[in-house]
Design a protein around this motif. Sequence first.
Motif, PDB file in Angstrom:
ATOM      1  N   VAL A 153      60.834  -6.340  -3.389  1.00  0.00           N
ATOM      2  CA  VAL A 153      59.794  -5.831  -3.362  1.00  0.00           C
ATOM      3  C   VAL A 153      59.729  -4.737  -4.830  1.00  0.00           C
ATOM      4  O   VAL A 153      60.851  -3.951  -4.855  1.00  0.00           O
ATOM      5  CB  VAL A 153      59.488  -4.769  -2.232  1.00  0.00           C
ATOM      6  CG1 VAL A 153      58.080  -3.930  -2.394  1.00  0.00           C
ATOM      7  CG2 VAL A 153      59.429  -5.645  -0.942  1.00  0.00           C
ATOM      8  N   ASN A 154      58.755  -5.264  -5.797  1.00  0.00           N
ATOM      9  CA  ASN A 154      58.876  -4.560  -7.176  1.00  0.00           C
ATOM     10  C   ASN A 154      60.267  -4.445  -7.760  1.00  0.00           C
ATOM     11  O   ASN A 154      60.743  -3.583  -8.230  1.00  0.00           O
ATOM     12  CB  ASN A 154      58.438  -2.981  -6.705  1.00  0.00           C
ATOM     13  CG  ASN A 154      57.078  -2.865  -6.357  1.00  0.00           C
ATOM     14  OD1 ASN A 154      56.091  -3.515  -6.547  1.00  0.00           O
ATOM     15  ND2 ASN A 154      56.901  -1.777  -5.402  1.00  0.00           N
ATOM     16  N   GLY A 155      60.866  -5.693  -7.747  1.00  0.00           N
ATOM     17  CA  GLY A 155      62.063  -5.919  -8.211  1.00  0.00           C
ATOM     18  C   GLY A 155      63.332  -5.371  -7.727  1.00  0.00           C
ATOM     19  O   GLY A 155      64.397  -5.628  -8.149  1.00  0.00           O
ATOM     20  N   GLU A 156      63.153  -4.762  -6.554  1.00  0.00           N
ATOM     21  CA  GLU A 156      64.233  -4.123  -5.674  1.00  0.00           C
ATOM     22  C   GLU A 156      64.521  -4.991  -4.499  1.00  0.00           C
ATOM     23  O   GLU A 156      63.588  -5.318  -3.705  1.00  0.00           O
ATOM     24  CB  GLU A 156      64.252  -2.889  -5.546  1.00  0.00           C
ATOM     25  CG  GLU A 156      64.296  -1.804  -6.621  1.00  0.00           C
ATOM     26  CD  GLU A 156      63.929  -0.389  -6.400  1.00  0.00           C
ATOM     27  OE1 GLU A 156      64.291  -0.050  -5.442  1.00  0.00           O
ATOM     28  OE2 GLU A 156      63.532   0.438  -7.291  1.00  0.00           O
ATOM     29  N   ALA A 157      65.752  -5.161  -4.296  1.00  0.00           N
ATOM     30  CA  ALA A 157      66.133  -6.006  -2.999  1.00  0.00           C
ATOM     31  C   ALA A 157      65.683  -5.277  -1.725  1.00  0.00           C
ATOM     32  O   ALA A 157      65.887  -4.143  -1.665  1.00  0.00           O
ATOM     33  CB  ALA A 157      67.940  -6.191  -2.853  1.00  0.00           C
ATOM     34  N   TYR A 158      65.015  -6.037  -0.972  1.00  0.00           N
ATOM     35  CA  TYR A 158      64.405  -5.347   0.175  1.00  0.00           C
ATOM     36  C   TYR A 158      65.217  -6.039   1.451  1.00  0.00           C
ATOM     37  O   TYR A 158      65.316  -5.241   2.345  1.00  0.00           O
ATOM     38  CB  TYR A 158      63.055  -5.841   0.305  1.00  0.00           C
ATOM     39  CG  TYR A 158      62.241  -5.235   1.632  1.00  0.00           C
ATOM     40  CD1 TYR A 158      61.827  -3.918   1.538  1.00  0.00           C
ATOM     41  CD2 TYR A 158      61.935  -5.885   2.868  1.00  0.00           C
ATOM     42  CE1 TYR A 158      61.305  -3.353   2.694  1.00  0.00           C
ATOM     43  CE2 TYR A 158      61.516  -5.567   3.883  1.00  0.00           C
ATOM     44  CZ  TYR A 158      61.041  -4.086   3.718  1.00  0.00           C
ATOM     45  OH  TYR A 158      60.508  -3.696   5.043  1.00  0.00           O
ATOM     46  N   GLY A 159      65.390  -7.470   1.711  1.00  0.00           N
ATOM     47  CA  GLY A 159      66.098  -8.041   2.910  1.00  0.00           C
ATOM     48  C   GLY A 159      66.206  -9.534   2.420  1.00  0.00           C
ATOM     49  O   GLY A 159      65.826  -9.848   1.370  1.00  0.00           O
ATOM     50  N   LYS A 160      66.383 -10.134   3.639  1.00  0.00           N
ATOM     51  CA  LYS A 160      66.533 -11.573   3.416  1.00  0.00           C
ATOM     52  C   LYS A 160      65.912 -12.273   4.582  1.00  0.00           C
ATOM     53  O   LYS A 160      65.505 -11.689   5.741  1.00  0.00           O
ATOM     54  CB  LYS A 160      67.977 -12.092   3.247  1.00  0.00           C
ATOM     55  CG  LYS A 160      68.954 -11.806   4.576  1.00  0.00           C
ATOM     56  CD  LYS A 160      70.330 -12.094   4.278  1.00  0.00           C
ATOM     57  CE  LYS A 160      70.898 -12.149   5.531  1.00  0.00           C
ATOM     58  NZ  LYS A 160      72.666 -12.603   5.421  1.00  0.00           N
ATOM     59  N   PHE A 161      65.699 -13.536   4.560  1.00  0.00           N
ATOM     60  CA  PHE A 161      65.082 -14.388   5.336  1.00  0.00           C
ATOM     61  C   PHE A 161      66.132 -14.633   6.590  1.00  0.00           C
ATOM     62  O   PHE A 161      67.132 -15.269   6.197  1.00  0.00           O
ATOM     63  CB  PHE A 161      64.733 -15.625   4.990  1.00  0.00           C
ATOM     64  CG  PHE A 161      63.393 -15.493   4.066  1.00  0.00           C
ATOM     65  CD1 PHE A 161      62.145 -16.083   4.704  1.00  0.00           C
ATOM     66  CD2 PHE A 161      63.335 -15.158   2.659  1.00  0.00           C
ATOM     67  CE1 PHE A 161      60.915 -15.870   3.932  1.00  0.00           C
ATOM     68  CE2 PHE A 161      62.226 -15.069   1.917  1.00  0.00           C
ATOM     69  CZ  PHE A 161      61.054 -15.601   2.951  1.00  0.00           C
ATOM     70  N   ILE A 162      65.754 -14.586   7.753  1.00  0.00           N
ATOM     71  CA  ILE A 162      66.734 -14.732   9.068  1.00  0.00           C
ATOM     72  C   ILE A 162      65.868 -15.719   9.961  1.00  0.00           C
ATOM     73  O   ILE A 162      64.756 -15.608   9.851  1.00  0.00           O
ATOM     74  CB  ILE A 162      67.041 -13.542   9.802  1.00  0.00           C
ATOM     75  CG1 ILE A 162      67.640 -12.572   8.964  1.00  0.00           C
ATOM     76  CG2 ILE A 162      67.887 -14.078  10.940  1.00  0.00           C
ATOM     77  CD1 ILE A 162      67.875 -11.191   9.335  1.00  0.00           C
ATOM     78  N   ASN A 163      66.408 -16.988  10.050  1.00  0.00           N
ATOM     79  CA  ASN A 163      65.811 -18.051  10.660  1.00  0.00           C
ATOM     80  C   ASN A 163      64.346 -18.467   9.856  1.00  0.00           C
ATOM     81  O   ASN A 163      63.397 -18.780  10.705  1.00  0.00           O
ATOM     82  CB  ASN A 163      65.352 -17.757  12.231  1.00  0.00           C
ATOM     83  CG  ASN A 163      66.488 -17.713  12.983  1.00  0.00           C
ATOM     84  OD1 ASN A 163      67.769 -18.271  12.660  1.00  0.00           O
ATOM     85  ND2 ASN A 163      66.676 -16.713  13.786  1.00  0.00           N
TER      86      ASN A 163
END
Length: 153
Positions: free
Chosen positions: A83-93
Amino acid sequence: MLTKLHHRVYTIEKFFLILAVLSIGLLFVFQLLHILDGNINSTTFKSLFAREDYGAKPIFSAGKITLSVLGDKNEDAPLFVLVNGEAYGKFINNQTEIIVRNHDVISIESTTNSLDSLQLKVISTTKNISFPQSNSKFSLDRSTGQLFTVEFY
Protein backbone atom coordinates in the motif's frame (compact mmCIF):
# COMPACT_ATOMS: atom_id res chain seq x y z
CA MET A 1 -8.60 33.00 59.08
CA LEU A 2 -5.72 31.81 56.90
CA THR A 3 -6.76 28.15 57.09
CA LYS A 4 -10.32 29.01 55.95
CA LEU A 5 -8.85 30.84 52.97
CA HIS A 6 -6.56 27.89 52.16
CA HIS A 7 -9.49 25.51 52.40
CA ARG A 8 -11.61 27.66 50.06
CA VAL A 9 -8.76 27.97 47.51
CA TYR A 10 -8.18 24.21 47.71
CA THR A 11 -11.91 23.59 47.04
CA ILE A 12 -11.92 25.92 44.01
CA GLU A 13 -8.74 24.32 42.61
CA LYS A 14 -10.23 20.87 43.09
CA PHE A 15 -13.41 21.92 41.27
CA PHE A 16 -11.47 23.26 38.25
CA LEU A 17 -9.20 20.20 38.15
CA ILE A 18 -12.21 17.86 38.05
CA LEU A 19 -13.83 20.05 35.38
CA ALA A 20 -10.66 19.96 33.25
CA VAL A 21 -10.29 16.17 33.55
CA LEU A 22 -13.93 15.62 32.59
CA SER A 23 -13.61 17.97 29.61
CA ILE A 24 -10.52 16.20 28.29
CA GLY A 25 -12.19 12.82 28.81
CA LEU A 26 -15.27 13.93 26.84
CA LEU A 27 -13.05 15.31 24.10
CA PHE A 28 -11.30 11.94 23.70
CA VAL A 29 -14.60 10.05 23.69
CA PHE A 30 -16.12 12.26 20.98
CA GLN A 31 -12.96 12.16 18.84
CA LEU A 32 -12.92 8.37 19.06
CA LEU A 33 -16.59 8.18 18.09
CA HIS A 34 -15.90 10.54 15.18
CA ILE A 35 -13.04 8.37 13.88
CA LEU A 36 -14.92 5.07 14.29
CA ASP A 37 -18.24 6.27 12.88
CA GLY A 38 -17.07 7.47 9.48
CA ASN A 39 -20.47 9.02 8.67
CA ILE A 40 -21.13 12.54 9.80
CA ASN A 41 -24.25 14.37 8.75
CA SER A 42 -23.12 17.39 6.72
CA THR A 43 -26.26 19.40 7.60
CA THR A 44 -25.08 19.50 11.21
CA PHE A 45 -21.82 21.18 10.27
CA LYS A 46 -22.90 23.44 7.37
CA SER A 47 -22.80 26.54 9.54
CA LEU A 48 -19.39 25.65 10.95
CA PHE A 49 -17.52 24.93 7.73
CA ALA A 50 -17.42 26.93 4.53
CA ARG A 51 -16.90 23.77 2.45
CA GLU A 52 -19.75 21.29 2.74
CA ASP A 53 -17.66 18.28 1.73
CA TYR A 54 -15.28 18.83 4.66
CA GLY A 55 -18.08 18.29 7.17
CA ALA A 56 -19.38 15.28 5.24
CA LYS A 57 -16.14 13.27 5.26
CA PRO A 58 -14.11 12.54 8.37
CA ILE A 59 -10.40 13.17 8.10
CA PHE A 60 -9.47 9.61 9.04
CA SER A 61 -12.04 7.77 6.91
CA ALA A 62 -10.93 4.35 5.75
CA GLY A 63 -12.35 1.44 3.82
CA LYS A 64 -11.70 -2.26 3.42
CA ILE A 65 -11.02 -4.20 0.21
CA THR A 66 -10.93 -7.99 -0.06
CA LEU A 67 -8.75 -9.30 -2.93
CA SER A 68 -8.50 -12.82 -4.33
CA VAL A 69 -6.04 -14.41 -6.77
CA LEU A 70 -7.72 -15.89 -9.84
CA GLY A 71 -6.45 -19.19 -11.21
CA ASP A 72 -3.44 -21.08 -9.93
CA LYS A 73 -0.55 -19.31 -8.31
CA ASN A 74 2.81 -20.71 -7.41
CA GLU A 75 2.61 -21.62 -3.71
CA ASP A 76 6.42 -21.48 -3.43
CA ALA A 77 6.41 -17.78 -4.34
CA PRO A 78 4.28 -15.84 -1.85
CA LEU A 79 2.53 -12.69 -3.03
CA PHE A 80 2.82 -9.55 -0.93
CA VAL A 81 0.46 -6.58 -0.91
CA LEU A 82 1.97 -3.11 -0.95
CA VAL A 83 0.00 0.00 0.00
CA ASN A 84 1.68 3.17 -1.26
CA GLY A 85 4.89 1.21 -1.84
CA GLU A 86 5.13 -0.13 1.72
CA ALA A 87 4.63 -3.78 2.68
CA TYR A 88 1.14 -4.36 4.07
CA GLY A 89 0.51 -8.11 4.13
CA LYS A 90 0.41 -11.29 2.08
CA PHE A 91 -2.16 -13.54 0.48
CA ILE A 92 -3.34 -16.42 2.64
CA ASN A 93 -5.35 -19.11 0.84
CA ASN A 94 -5.26 -16.86 -2.26
CA GLN A 95 -7.11 -14.06 -0.43
CA THR A 96 -6.28 -10.93 1.58
CA GLU A 97 -8.05 -7.97 3.20
CA ILE A 98 -6.62 -4.45 2.97
CA ILE A 99 -7.52 -1.35 4.99
CA VAL A 100 -7.25 1.62 2.62
CA ARG A 101 -7.69 5.36 2.51
CA ASN A 102 -8.52 7.67 -0.39
CA HIS A 103 -5.86 7.71 -3.17
CA ASP A 104 -3.88 4.76 -1.77
CA VAL A 105 -1.96 2.92 -4.49
CA ILE A 106 -2.28 -0.88 -4.25
CA SER A 107 0.54 -3.01 -5.69
CA ILE A 108 1.53 -6.67 -5.62
CA GLU A 109 5.05 -7.98 -5.19
CA SER A 110 6.43 -11.50 -5.46
CA THR A 111 9.75 -13.10 -4.55
CA THR A 112 9.90 -14.47 -8.12
CA ASN A 113 9.00 -13.03 -11.51
CA SER A 114 5.66 -14.88 -11.65
CA LEU A 115 3.56 -11.70 -11.92
CA ASP A 116 3.26 -11.82 -15.72
CA SER A 117 -0.01 -13.72 -15.98
CA LEU A 118 -1.43 -13.00 -12.54
CA GLN A 119 -5.02 -11.79 -12.31
CA LEU A 120 -6.80 -10.61 -9.19
CA LYS A 121 -10.46 -10.07 -8.37
CA VAL A 122 -11.99 -7.63 -5.90
CA ILE A 123 -14.29 -9.82 -3.79
CA SER A 124 -15.82 -7.02 -1.71
CA THR A 125 -15.39 -3.38 -0.73
CA THR A 126 -16.95 -1.13 1.87
CA LYS A 127 -19.68 1.22 0.65
CA ASN A 128 -17.50 4.37 0.88
CA ILE A 129 -15.17 3.14 -1.90
CA SER A 130 -16.11 4.19 -5.45
CA PHE A 131 -13.15 2.47 -7.18
CA PRO A 132 -12.52 -0.44 -7.39
CA GLN A 133 -15.98 -1.97 -7.36
CA SER A 134 -16.81 -5.45 -6.09
CA ASN A 135 -16.31 -8.25 -8.67
CA SER A 136 -13.78 -6.17 -10.67
CA LYS A 137 -10.89 -8.10 -12.20
CA PHE A 138 -7.37 -6.70 -12.62
CA SER A 139 -4.18 -7.78 -14.34
CA LEU A 140 -0.89 -6.53 -12.99
CA ASP A 141 1.26 -3.95 -14.72
CA ARG A 142 4.37 -6.06 -15.37
CA SER A 143 6.86 -3.27 -14.80
CA THR A 144 5.56 -1.91 -11.48
CA GLY A 145 3.21 -4.58 -10.12
CA GLN A 146 0.62 -1.82 -9.61
CA LEU A 147 -3.03 -2.85 -9.51
CA PHE A 148 -5.08 0.30 -8.95
CA THR A 149 -5.49 3.54 -7.03
CA VAL A 150 -8.33 3.60 -4.49
CA GLU A 151 -11.00 6.29 -4.92
CA PHE A 152 -13.60 7.20 -2.29
CA TYR A 153 -17.01 8.80 -2.84
